[in-house]
Design a protein around this motif. Structure first.
Motif, short mmCIF file in Angstrom:
data_model
loop_
_atom_site.label_atom_id
_atom_site.label_comp_id
_atom_site.label_asym_id
_atom_site.label_seq_id
_atom_site.Cartn_x
_atom_site.Cartn_y
_atom_site.Cartn_z
N PRO A 231 0.82 -1.21 0.00
CA PRO A 231 0.00 0.00 0.00
C PRO A 231 0.86 1.27 0.00
O PRO A 231 1.76 1.42 0.83
CB PRO A 231 -0.79 -0.12 1.30
N TYR A 232 0.56 2.17 -0.91
CA TYR A 232 1.32 3.40 -1.06
C TYR A 232 0.39 4.42 -1.70
O TYR A 232 0.48 4.73 -2.89
CB TYR A 232 2.54 3.14 -1.96
N GLU A 233 -0.57 4.93 -0.90
CA GLU A 233 -1.60 5.81 -1.45
C GLU A 233 -2.37 6.48 -0.32
O GLU A 233 -1.98 6.41 0.86
CB GLU A 233 -2.54 5.03 -2.35
N VAL A 234 -3.49 7.10 -0.68
CA VAL A 234 -4.34 7.78 0.29
C VAL A 234 -5.43 6.82 0.78
O VAL A 234 -6.08 6.15 -0.04
CB VAL A 234 -4.99 9.03 -0.33
N ILE A 244 -0.49 6.43 3.55
CA ILE A 244 0.35 5.34 4.05
C ILE A 244 1.28 4.92 2.93
O ILE A 244 0.86 4.72 1.80
CB ILE A 244 -0.49 4.15 4.54
N ALA A 245 2.57 4.79 3.27
CA ALA A 245 3.58 4.45 2.27
C ALA A 245 4.42 3.29 2.78
O ALA A 245 5.56 3.48 3.24
CB ALA A 245 4.47 5.66 1.96
N LEU A 303 0.76 4.47 13.95
CA LEU A 303 1.53 3.85 12.87
C LEU A 303 2.98 4.35 12.85
O LEU A 303 3.89 3.58 12.56
CB LEU A 303 0.85 4.14 11.53
N THR A 304 3.18 5.61 13.15
CA THR A 304 4.55 6.12 13.22
C THR A 304 5.33 5.40 14.30
O THR A 304 6.50 5.02 14.10
CB THR A 304 4.54 7.64 13.47
N VAL A 308 5.68 2.55 10.60
CA VAL A 308 4.99 2.57 9.31
C VAL A 308 4.98 4.01 8.79
O VAL A 308 4.42 4.90 9.44
CB VAL A 308 3.55 2.06 9.44
N PRO A 309 5.58 4.30 7.62
CA PRO A 309 5.55 5.66 7.08
C PRO A 309 4.12 6.09 6.75
O PRO A 309 3.41 5.40 6.02
CB PRO A 309 6.39 5.55 5.80
#
Length: 373
Positions: A231-234, A244-245, A303-304, A308-309
């Motif tokens: 996952p790398y999106e809004v 989340i990236a 998440l940080t 998790v970026p």
């Protein structure tokens, strides 16, 4: 404190954005930049408002600090321009190709006066077959492919929210100038530096451009999704969107743990990035369902902490506040004029802010005095 480029004189014949941005970066590092402007009107961006601050267009204020200004009619007083070029270490111009030559200010003419001159020409589409094309950022975004990969898949091409190609070209110009100055340090000889909006954009398209150059793949717009990572999106939290990236399998596993969905990490459809790309739609639906249970700020913290970026989608006020909270000192004031800080940090010769953006022609006397010496 002496800047890294102290002692250099830059004759800035450019206007609007790409050239002025490049010369401002040089000025921040200590170079003395003389901005040559049209009498009566000056740089086009002096009139590009609103918004204004203190009666000045913020567009102009944003890329012209640390400079001096001389109002000079290049047709009526070309000798003063030539005298400035003869004294300069660097000249930057972004007129339509051929204009400076017709004025007697082209590279071939000026290197006879000043063999050590680094002469930087910024164009829209080069000085050859593309010389007649207008060098506007929006045009470059359109014909250069950026708009084709920006926006939603079923929507029209979308431009970036700022004149991004101009900024990228200005960065390339500053880099080329520094490389040419390094060569001059070794050889004593100047040279011509040429950058164009189109070439700079194609370089900046990085993975998209590489997909075409190396594999013949023509990328298309995917909205906020990434073509090669999931996952790398809004995503949608309970109150607002969050980005989340998760760029690798370890980060994806950490995301699943933080979401209390370890079953997703164990699902063979999602075990590796390539399989997650293939099963993007079903995975995104699962993640959105989990994220809908808490606010974006809550997930940002959780998440940080889990490695998790991620981050909420901030407006500029929140972005500046975040940078301030992180100790990045994103803004400065010069004689009361607010400015975005130079992002480069140097331990021995940091950028300095010693002069606000100049009034049109305010340094005419100063420039003519140094040229008379």
């Amino acid at each position: 404190m002496t800047g890294a480029l102290s002692g250099l004189l830059v004759a800035d014949f450019s206007r609007v954005l790409a050239g002025p941005y490049a010369t401002m970066l040089l000025a921040d590092m200590g170079a003395e930049v003389v901005k040559v402007e049209r009498p009566g009107a000056g740089d086009d961006t002096r009139a590009w408002g609103p918004p204004y601050a203190g009666g000045e267009a913020t567009y102009f204020l944003g890329v012209n600090r640390n400079k001096r200004s001389i109002a000079l009619d290049l047709r009526a007083d070309v000798e003063t321009a030539r005298a400035l070029a003869a004294r300069a270490d660097v000249l930057v111009e972004n007129f339509r190709p051929g204009t400076m030559d017709r004025l007697g200010l082209g590279y071939d003419a000026l290197r006879e006066l000043n063999p050590g001159l680094v002469y930087c020409s910024i164009t829209g589409f080069g000085s050859g077959e593309g010389a007649g094309l207008p060098g506007y950022d929006l045009i470059a975004q359109a014909v250069g492919g950026l708009m084709s990969v920006t926006g939603e898949p079923d929507g029209p091409g979308t431009k970036a929210g700022v004149a991004l190609v101009d900024v990228i070209t200005g960065l390339h110009a500053a880099l080329g100038i520094l490389a040419a100055l390094r060569h001059r340090d070794e050889s004593g000889a100047g040279q011509r530096v040429e950058v164009s909006l189109l070439s700079s954009l194609l370089s900046a398209l990085t993975n998209h451009a590489s997909a075409y150059a190396a594999a013949g793949v023509v990328p298309r717009a995917m909205g906020n999704r990434h073509p090669s990572i999931v996952p790398y999106e809004v995503f949608q939290a309970a109150d607002r969107p969050i980005v989340i990236a998760a760029g690798n399998d370890r980060q994806f596993q950490a995301l699943c743990a933080a979401l209390e969905r370890p079953d997703l990490a164990g699902d063979p459809r999602y075990a590796a990035n390539a399989s997650r790309v293939a099963a993007r739609d079903t995975l995104v639906a699962e993640l959105n369902a989990a994220l809908a249970t808490r606010t974006a700020d809550d997930w940002f913290e959780r998440l940080t902490a889990a490695g998790v970026p991620c981050g909420p989608i901030n407006d500029l006020a929140a972005a500046f506040a975040l940078a301030e909270d992180l100790g990045l000192e994103p803004a400065v004031r010069i004689d009361g004029v607010g400015q975005v800080a130079n992002p480069v940090r140097l331990s021995a010769t940091p950028p300095s802010y010693h002069r606000p953006p100049p009034a049109l022609g305010q340094d005419d006397a100063w420039v003519r005095e140094i040229l008379a010496r």
